[in-house]
Motif scaffolding. Structure first.
Motif, PDB file in Angstrom:
ATOM      1  N   VAL A   1     -17.509  19.159   4.576  1.00  0.00           N
ATOM      2  CA  VAL A   1     -18.693  19.547   3.804  1.00  0.00           C
ATOM      3  C   VAL A   1     -18.666  18.985   2.391  1.00  0.00           C
ATOM      4  O   VAL A   1     -19.706  18.611   1.844  1.00  0.00           O
ATOM      5  N   TYR A   2     -17.474  18.898   1.793  1.00  0.00           N
ATOM      6  CA  TYR A   2     -17.372  18.578   0.378  1.00  0.00           C
ATOM      7  C   TYR A   2     -17.115  17.099   0.126  1.00  0.00           C
ATOM      8  O   TYR A   2     -16.448  16.419   0.903  1.00  0.00           O
ATOM      9  N   ALA A   3     -17.591  16.655  -1.057  1.00  0.00           N
ATOM     10  CA  ALA A   3     -17.302  15.301  -1.519  1.00  0.00           C
ATOM     11  C   ALA A   3     -15.980  15.232  -2.270  1.00  0.00           C
ATOM     12  O   ALA A   3     -15.309  14.196  -2.274  1.00  0.00           O
ATOM     13  N   ASP A   4     -15.603  16.355  -2.929  1.00  0.00           N
ATOM     14  CA  ASP A   4     -14.467  16.325  -3.841  1.00  0.00           C
ATOM     15  C   ASP A   4     -13.635  17.606  -3.772  1.00  0.00           C
ATOM     16  O   ASP A   4     -12.938  17.935  -4.718  1.00  0.00           O
ATOM     17  N   GLY A   5     -13.723  18.323  -2.672  1.00  0.00           N
ATOM     18  CA  GLY A   5     -13.003  19.576  -2.543  1.00  0.00           C
ATOM     19  C   GLY A   5     -13.750  20.779  -3.075  1.00  0.00           C
ATOM     20  O   GLY A   5     -13.261  21.908  -2.964  1.00  0.00           O
ATOM     21  N   LEU A   6     -14.940  20.556  -3.645  1.00  0.00           N
ATOM     22  CA  LEU A   6     -15.700  21.665  -4.224  1.00  0.00           C
ATOM     23  C   LEU A   6     -17.209  21.510  -4.037  1.00  0.00           C
ATOM     24  O   LEU A   6     -17.901  22.472  -3.699  1.00  0.00           O
ATOM     25  N   HIS A   7     -17.738  20.292  -4.257  1.00  0.00           N
ATOM     26  CA  HIS A   7     -19.187  20.072  -4.233  1.00  0.00           C
ATOM     27  C   HIS A   7     -19.598  19.411  -2.914  1.00  0.00           C
ATOM     28  O   HIS A   7     -18.992  18.421  -2.510  1.00  0.00           O
TER      29      HIS A   7
ATOM     30  N   LEU B   1     -19.507  30.989   5.330  1.00  0.00           N
ATOM     31  CA  LEU B   1     -20.424  29.854   5.204  1.00  0.00           C
ATOM     32  C   LEU B   1     -19.666  28.535   5.217  1.00  0.00           C
ATOM     33  O   LEU B   1     -20.055  27.595   5.912  1.00  0.00           O
ATOM     34  N   VAL B   2     -18.622  28.450   4.428  1.00  0.00           N
ATOM     35  CA  VAL B   2     -17.747  27.270   4.429  1.00  0.00           C
ATOM     36  C   VAL B   2     -16.306  27.765   4.465  1.00  0.00           C
ATOM     37  O   VAL B   2     -15.706  28.056   3.426  1.00  0.00           O
ATOM     38  N   PRO B   3     -15.720  27.910   5.652  1.00  0.00           N
ATOM     39  CA  PRO B   3     -14.301  28.251   5.741  1.00  0.00           C
ATOM     40  C   PRO B   3     -13.429  27.101   5.223  1.00  0.00           C
ATOM     41  O   PRO B   3     -13.892  25.957   5.124  1.00  0.00           O
ATOM     42  N   VAL B   4     -12.199  27.407   4.907  1.00  0.00           N
ATOM     43  CA  VAL B   4     -11.279  26.374   4.435  1.00  0.00           C
ATOM     44  C   VAL B   4     -11.188  25.227   5.432  1.00  0.00           C
ATOM     45  O   VAL B   4     -11.155  24.048   5.054  1.00  0.00           O
TER      46      VAL B   4
ATOM     47  N   VAL C   1     -25.658  21.150   5.841  1.00  0.00           N
ATOM     48  CA  VAL C   1     -24.811  22.171   6.467  1.00  0.00           C
ATOM     49  C   VAL C   1     -25.015  23.511   5.765  1.00  0.00           C
ATOM     50  O   VAL C   1     -25.205  24.551   6.408  1.00  0.00           O
ATOM     51  N   LEU C   2     -24.976  23.488   4.421  1.00  0.00           N
ATOM     52  CA  LEU C   2     -25.191  24.729   3.677  1.00  0.00           C
ATOM     53  C   LEU C   2     -26.588  25.288   3.938  1.00  0.00           C
ATOM     54  O   LEU C   2     -26.759  26.505   4.078  1.00  0.00           O
ATOM     55  N   ALA C   3     -27.583  24.426   3.992  1.00  0.00           N
ATOM     56  CA  ALA C   3     -28.947  24.899   4.238  1.00  0.00           C
ATOM     57  C   ALA C   3     -29.037  25.628   5.572  1.00  0.00           C
ATOM     58  O   ALA C   3     -29.658  26.690   5.676  1.00  0.00           O
ATOM     59  N   ASP C   4     -28.411  25.065   6.602  1.00  0.00           N
ATOM     60  CA  ASP C   4     -28.449  25.714   7.917  1.00  0.00           C
ATOM     61  C   ASP C   4     -27.756  27.065   7.885  1.00  0.00           C
ATOM     62  O   ASP C   4     -28.284  28.068   8.395  1.00  0.00           O
ATOM     63  N   ARG C   5     -26.568  27.120   7.275  1.00  0.00           N
ATOM     64  CA  ARG C   5     -25.770  28.345   7.311  1.00  0.00           C
ATOM     65  C   ARG C   5     -26.302  29.411   6.347  1.00  0.00           C
ATOM     66  O   ARG C   5     -26.402  30.590   6.720  1.00  0.00           O
ATOM     67  N   ILE C   6     -26.639  29.003   5.132  1.00  0.00           N
ATOM     68  CA  ILE C   6     -27.168  29.991   4.186  1.00  0.00           C
ATOM     69  C   ILE C   6     -28.558  30.423   4.611  1.00  0.00           C
ATOM     70  O   ILE C   6     -28.908  31.615   4.518  1.00  0.00           O
TER      71      ILE C   6
ATOM     72  N   TYR D   1     -24.342  16.534  -5.847  1.00  0.00           N
ATOM     73  CA  TYR D   1     -24.292  15.297  -5.063  1.00  0.00           C
ATOM     74  C   TYR D   1     -25.390  15.216  -4.007  1.00  0.00           C
ATOM     75  O   TYR D   1     -25.304  14.410  -3.081  1.00  0.00           O
ATOM     76  N   ALA D   2     -26.422  16.006  -4.142  1.00  0.00           N
ATOM     77  CA  ALA D   2     -27.539  15.918  -3.198  1.00  0.00           C
ATOM     78  C   ALA D   2     -28.181  14.538  -3.284  1.00  0.00           C
ATOM     79  O   ALA D   2     -28.216  13.908  -4.348  1.00  0.00           O
TER      80      ALA D   2
END
Length: 362
Positions: free
Chosen positions: A331-337, A322-325, A345-350, A184-185
């Motif tokens: 962060v997610y669009a559908d609970g996963l992606h 990186l992504v806590p519950v 957010v992922l780019a900053d943390r990873i 979904y980028a």
């Protein structure tokens, strides 16, 4: 007879470059395939000889025994080329398979155009900022969810010939599921791997395979044979969702995959990312009788075994850091992606986690 007629203005120069022209600096590829499109025809028509840039060599692809993996292997995630030019515009001749992701054009690091055309053959022209008044670094990111074949790249209106762009940065290979493929980028240059690579000046090779990160020996050998200064392996979510491994088989498979990679990279830093949070799946049993928590724990255990056996360049990053519950809904669009914003957010943390890994010099 009059002799004072105004001469016609000269046509702006146009130079038609084939995709394998050395003045186009391609990154993120293993080579080229001359195979045609879905209808068997060449890109661009008229015998134009379009080429498909390959993330994964095709010669051993059949060993995966998966039509879906073979299809995904041909998608152009993370594939891009750069050229330095004072052209006023650039035209691309491309052919897209179905997939739906855009094509991005960045000029001197800034997003200048995002083309959202669909499948089929296209001629796409992009005006460059300042009309070519100064040389600029133009970088084209191909669609990451479709296979994009290229017939030609044509700078127009340039005063000096286009030149290749030197890329001295660290070579980064990242493998994983749809989390790495980035479903979904907003565009191919705004996936979290692309953002991390741009921030740190790394040369990205994206081996994300949505729904197909099953530790295939083919992929382990591909990474083994790919030059790299840093390798990142995002492992676990596909194995859990599809129930592809049991509690007995998952950990040894992780060890075997890493050890195959090590055959070609004995000292290269390898970072294993365990599964990010997936609300609703953490404690749910899959068809193989494992929870996501157990899959994550088994991944970490496999890494620690290899570390204990002497692998000092192997690192573990817990996906829940990186992504806590608690962060998943943001962060997610559908609970996963991740959403387009979640990619940042992922780019900053990873990126921060990887930035703590010492890379080899030189």
């Amino acid at each position: 007879m009059s002799t004072d007629a105004t001469p016609a203005p000269p046509h702006p120069p146009v130079e038609r470059l084939t995709p394998d022209d050395p003045r186009l600096s391609f990154d993120g590829i293993a080579g080229w395939s001359p195979e045609g499109g879905d209808d068997g025809a060449d890109v661009g028509g008229g015998g134009g000889g379009g080429l498909l840039p390959l993330r994964i060599p095709l010669d051993r692809l059949d060993t995966a025994l998966s039509a879906n993996l073979a299809r995904l292997a041909r998608t152009t995630a993370g594939v891009r080329f750069a050229v330095r030019t004072d052209a006023s515009s650039i035209e691309l001749e491309v052919e897209n398979s179905p997939g739906g992701s855009p094509l991005d054009v960045r000029v001197d690091g800034l997003l200048a155009h995002r083309w959202t055309g669909g499948p089929g053959r296209h001629r796409i022209a992009f005006a460059l900022p300042d009309g070519g008044a100064r040389p600029a670094e133009v970088e084209v990111w191909l669609p990451h969810l479709s296979a994009t074949r290229i017939a030609a790249v044509s700078p127009s209106g340039h005063r000096s010939p286009p030149v290749a762009v030197d890329r001295p940065g660290a070579r980064w290979v990242v493998y994983g599921s749809s989390i790495v493929h980035c479903m979904y980028a907003a565009g191919p240059s705004e996936t979290w791997p692309a953002l991390v690579a741009a921030e740190r000046g790394w040369r990205l090779r994206n081996l994300g395979l949505a729904g197909e990160a099953y530790l295939d020996p083919l992929l382990a050998r591909t990474i083994r044979d790919t030059p790299a200064d840093l390798i990142t392996l995002e492992l676990g979510i596909n194995a859990y969702i599809r129930g592809g491994f049991t509690a007995r088989t998952w950990g040894p498979a992780v060890c075997g995959f890493v050890e195959t990679v090590r055959d070609g990279h004995p000292d290269t830093p390898v970072v294993v990312l365990t599964s990010l949070a997936a609300p609703g799946r953490e404690q749910a049993l899959n068809s193989a009788g494992m929870t996501l928590v157990e899959t994550r724990t088994a991944t970490a255990r496999a890494v620690r075994v290899l570390q204990r056996l002497g692998d000092r360049a192997l690192h573990l990053v817990d996906g829940l850091t990186l992504v806590p519950v608690a962060d998943a809904a943001k962060v997610y669009a559908d609970g996963l992606h991740p959403t387009p914003e979640g990619e940042y957010v992922l780019a900053d943390r990873i990126g921060a986690a990887l930035g703590r890994i010492p890379l080899p010099r030189g």
